[in-house]
Design a protein around this motif. Sequence first.
Motif, PDB file in Angstrom:
ATOM      1  N   THR A  62       0.849  -1.190   0.000  1.00  0.00           N
ATOM      2  CA  THR A  62       0.000   0.000   0.000  1.00  0.00           C
ATOM      3  C   THR A  62       0.879   1.232   0.000  1.00  0.00           C
ATOM      4  O   THR A  62       1.796   1.348   0.816  1.00  0.00           O
ATOM      5  CB  THR A  62      -0.928   0.019   1.222  1.00  0.00           C
ATOM      6  OG1 THR A  62      -1.783  -1.143   1.183  1.00  0.00           O
ATOM      7  CG2 THR A  62      -1.785   1.273   1.214  1.00  0.00           C
ATOM      8  N   TYR A 120      -6.576   6.456 -10.214  1.00  0.00           N
ATOM      9  CA  TYR A 120      -7.834   6.654  -9.500  1.00  0.00           C
ATOM     10  C   TYR A 120      -7.850   8.079  -8.962  1.00  0.00           C
ATOM     11  O   TYR A 120      -6.807   8.692  -8.764  1.00  0.00           O
ATOM     12  CB  TYR A 120      -7.953   5.699  -8.299  1.00  0.00           C
ATOM     13  CG  TYR A 120      -8.572   4.360  -8.579  1.00  0.00           C
ATOM     14  CD1 TYR A 120      -7.780   3.268  -8.913  1.00  0.00           C
ATOM     15  CD2 TYR A 120      -9.951   4.180  -8.487  1.00  0.00           C
ATOM     16  CE1 TYR A 120      -8.353   2.018  -9.155  1.00  0.00           C
ATOM     17  CE2 TYR A 120     -10.532   2.933  -8.719  1.00  0.00           C
ATOM     18  CZ  TYR A 120      -9.718   1.851  -9.047  1.00  0.00           C
ATOM     19  OH  TYR A 120     -10.288   0.623  -9.278  1.00  0.00           O
ATOM     20  N   THR A 142     -14.705   7.530  -4.646  1.00  0.00           N
ATOM     21  CA  THR A 142     -13.540   7.228  -5.475  1.00  0.00           C
ATOM     22  C   THR A 142     -14.026   6.853  -6.870  1.00  0.00           C
ATOM     23  O   THR A 142     -15.131   6.298  -7.015  1.00  0.00           O
ATOM     24  CB  THR A 142     -12.691   6.080  -4.907  1.00  0.00           C
ATOM     25  OG1 THR A 142     -13.483   4.884  -4.842  1.00  0.00           O
ATOM     26  CG2 THR A 142     -12.151   6.402  -3.523  1.00  0.00           C
ATOM     27  N   LYS A 183     -12.564   5.545 -11.027  1.00  0.00           N
ATOM     28  CA  LYS A 183     -11.464   5.068 -11.846  1.00  0.00           C
ATOM     29  C   LYS A 183     -10.981   6.156 -12.788  1.00  0.00           C
ATOM     30  O   LYS A 183     -11.761   6.969 -13.282  1.00  0.00           O
ATOM     31  CB  LYS A 183     -11.918   3.845 -12.663  1.00  0.00           C
ATOM     32  CG  LYS A 183     -12.272   2.639 -11.816  1.00  0.00           C
ATOM     33  CD  LYS A 183     -12.751   1.493 -12.695  1.00  0.00           C
ATOM     34  CE  LYS A 183     -13.108   0.280 -11.835  1.00  0.00           C
ATOM     35  NZ  LYS A 183     -13.608  -0.844 -12.661  1.00  0.00           N
ATOM     36  N   TYR A 228      -5.115  -2.085  -9.401  1.00  0.00           N
ATOM     37  CA  TYR A 228      -5.004  -1.180  -8.259  1.00  0.00           C
ATOM     38  C   TYR A 228      -6.348  -1.057  -7.545  1.00  0.00           C
ATOM     39  O   TYR A 228      -7.403  -1.204  -8.141  1.00  0.00           O
ATOM     40  CB  TYR A 228      -4.584   0.221  -8.710  1.00  0.00           C
ATOM     41  CG  TYR A 228      -3.322   0.277  -9.521  1.00  0.00           C
ATOM     42  CD1 TYR A 228      -3.379   0.283 -10.914  1.00  0.00           C
ATOM     43  CD2 TYR A 228      -2.075   0.357  -8.914  1.00  0.00           C
ATOM     44  CE1 TYR A 228      -2.222   0.341 -11.678  1.00  0.00           C
ATOM     45  CE2 TYR A 228      -0.912   0.422  -9.663  1.00  0.00           C
ATOM     46  CZ  TYR A 228      -0.996   0.419 -11.048  1.00  0.00           C
ATOM     47  OH  TYR A 228       0.153   0.490 -11.797  1.00  0.00           O
ATOM     48  N   ASN A 229      -6.260  -0.741  -6.248  1.00  0.00           N
ATOM     49  CA  ASN A 229      -7.428  -0.341  -5.476  1.00  0.00           C
ATOM     50  C   ASN A 229      -7.050   0.872  -4.636  1.00  0.00           C
ATOM     51  O   ASN A 229      -5.868   1.081  -4.346  1.00  0.00           O
ATOM     52  CB  ASN A 229      -7.894  -1.476  -4.552  1.00  0.00           C
ATOM     53  CG  ASN A 229      -8.587  -2.570  -5.316  1.00  0.00           C
ATOM     54  OD1 ASN A 229      -9.588  -2.327  -5.987  1.00  0.00           O
ATOM     55  ND2 ASN A 229      -8.056  -3.781  -5.230  1.00  0.00           N
ATOM     56  N   SER A 261      -8.323   3.693  -1.301  1.00  0.00           N
ATOM     57  CA  SER A 261      -9.172   3.969  -0.140  1.00  0.00           C
ATOM     58  C   SER A 261      -9.011   5.429   0.230  1.00  0.00           C
ATOM     59  O   SER A 261      -7.882   5.890   0.413  1.00  0.00           O
ATOM     60  CB  SER A 261      -8.793   3.092   1.059  1.00  0.00           C
ATOM     61  OG  SER A 261      -9.031   1.738   0.800  1.00  0.00           O
ATOM     62  N   ARG A 290      -3.427   0.690  -3.300  1.00  0.00           N
ATOM     63  CA  ARG A 290      -3.000  -0.668  -2.977  1.00  0.00           C
ATOM     64  C   ARG A 290      -2.791  -1.478  -4.245  1.00  0.00           C
ATOM     65  O   ARG A 290      -3.632  -1.453  -5.161  1.00  0.00           O
ATOM     66  CB  ARG A 290      -4.008  -1.361  -2.072  1.00  0.00           C
ATOM     67  CG  ARG A 290      -3.571  -2.759  -1.661  1.00  0.00           C
ATOM     68  CD  ARG A 290      -4.303  -3.260  -0.451  1.00  0.00           C
ATOM     69  NE  ARG A 290      -3.882  -4.617  -0.112  1.00  0.00           N
ATOM     70  CZ  ARG A 290      -2.804  -4.921   0.614  1.00  0.00           C
ATOM     71  NH1 ARG A 290      -2.020  -3.964   1.079  1.00  0.00           N
ATOM     72  NH2 ARG A 290      -2.505  -6.180   0.888  1.00  0.00           N
ATOM     73  N   GLU A 317      -2.561  -5.305  -5.053  1.00  0.00           N
ATOM     74  CA  GLU A 317      -2.867  -6.584  -4.409  1.00  0.00           C
ATOM     75  C   GLU A 317      -1.896  -7.680  -4.820  1.00  0.00           C
ATOM     76  O   GLU A 317      -1.499  -8.504  -4.007  1.00  0.00           O
ATOM     77  CB  GLU A 317      -4.294  -7.018  -4.751  1.00  0.00           C
ATOM     78  CG  GLU A 317      -5.375  -6.170  -4.105  1.00  0.00           C
ATOM     79  CD  GLU A 317      -5.462  -6.350  -2.594  1.00  0.00           C
ATOM     80  OE1 GLU A 317      -4.793  -7.258  -2.038  1.00  0.00           O
ATOM     81  OE2 GLU A 317      -6.190  -5.572  -1.946  1.00  0.00           O
TER      82      GLU A 317
END
Lengths: 112, 110
Positions: A20, A47, A55, A57, A64-65, A67, A77, A79
């Motif tokens: 992260t 993002y 949030t 895209k 990717y993610n 928060s 993040r 993963e």
Amino acid sequence: NAGVTQTPKFQVLKTGQSMTLQCAQDMNHNSMYWYRQDPGMGLRLIYYSASEGTTDKGEVPNGYNVSRLNKREFSLRLESAAPSQTSVYFCASTGGGLNEQFFGPGTRLTVL
Amino acid sequence: QKEVEQNSGPLSVPEGAIASLNCTYSDRGSQSFFWYRQYSGKSPELIMFIYSNGDKEDGRFTAQLNKASQYVSLLIRDSQPSDSATYLCAVRSSARQLTFGSGTQLTVLP
């Protein structure tokens, strides 16, 4: 007033590892962004978060993610890191009407 | 077609000369235009913004905008070696997003 801060500054990962990237701003800005910059490609939006609790895209979100933890913090993040994610990652924020974006110092990520 | 196009360069000018950097964009609804400077290994920093047709001057820098022709340019007068950097053009498209060009690398030769 530190502006936009990012951690870590450098990171080396092996393929498949996760991590992260952290970003924080102390300018009371509503909107925050994550970009990646590759040679000859300019800045590409991964993002963004227009306001706390939202949030969306960008151009290159796959893999990717994000928060938006609160108004100050926006994390990215990975993963399962892939060599194609080797890049320099910049976080930015904006709060003004003309959308001037202020950038953090960047995170240089290498995925082996 | 990329939304924001810049000549990648490299562009070399002698010290004291005028450096001219150009940018074209495809979205006619674009409203705000920015020039960022990025030194090698550093993050982008804003040097100029413009939102009305015409010229805007700030010290040695002049931004020019022509919405009918969809181009924006940056002139650097009396170029100095410290101006050597990559210059990024950015355009406000929608939803508070900026779209960046790939940048023009400028070298000012002493």
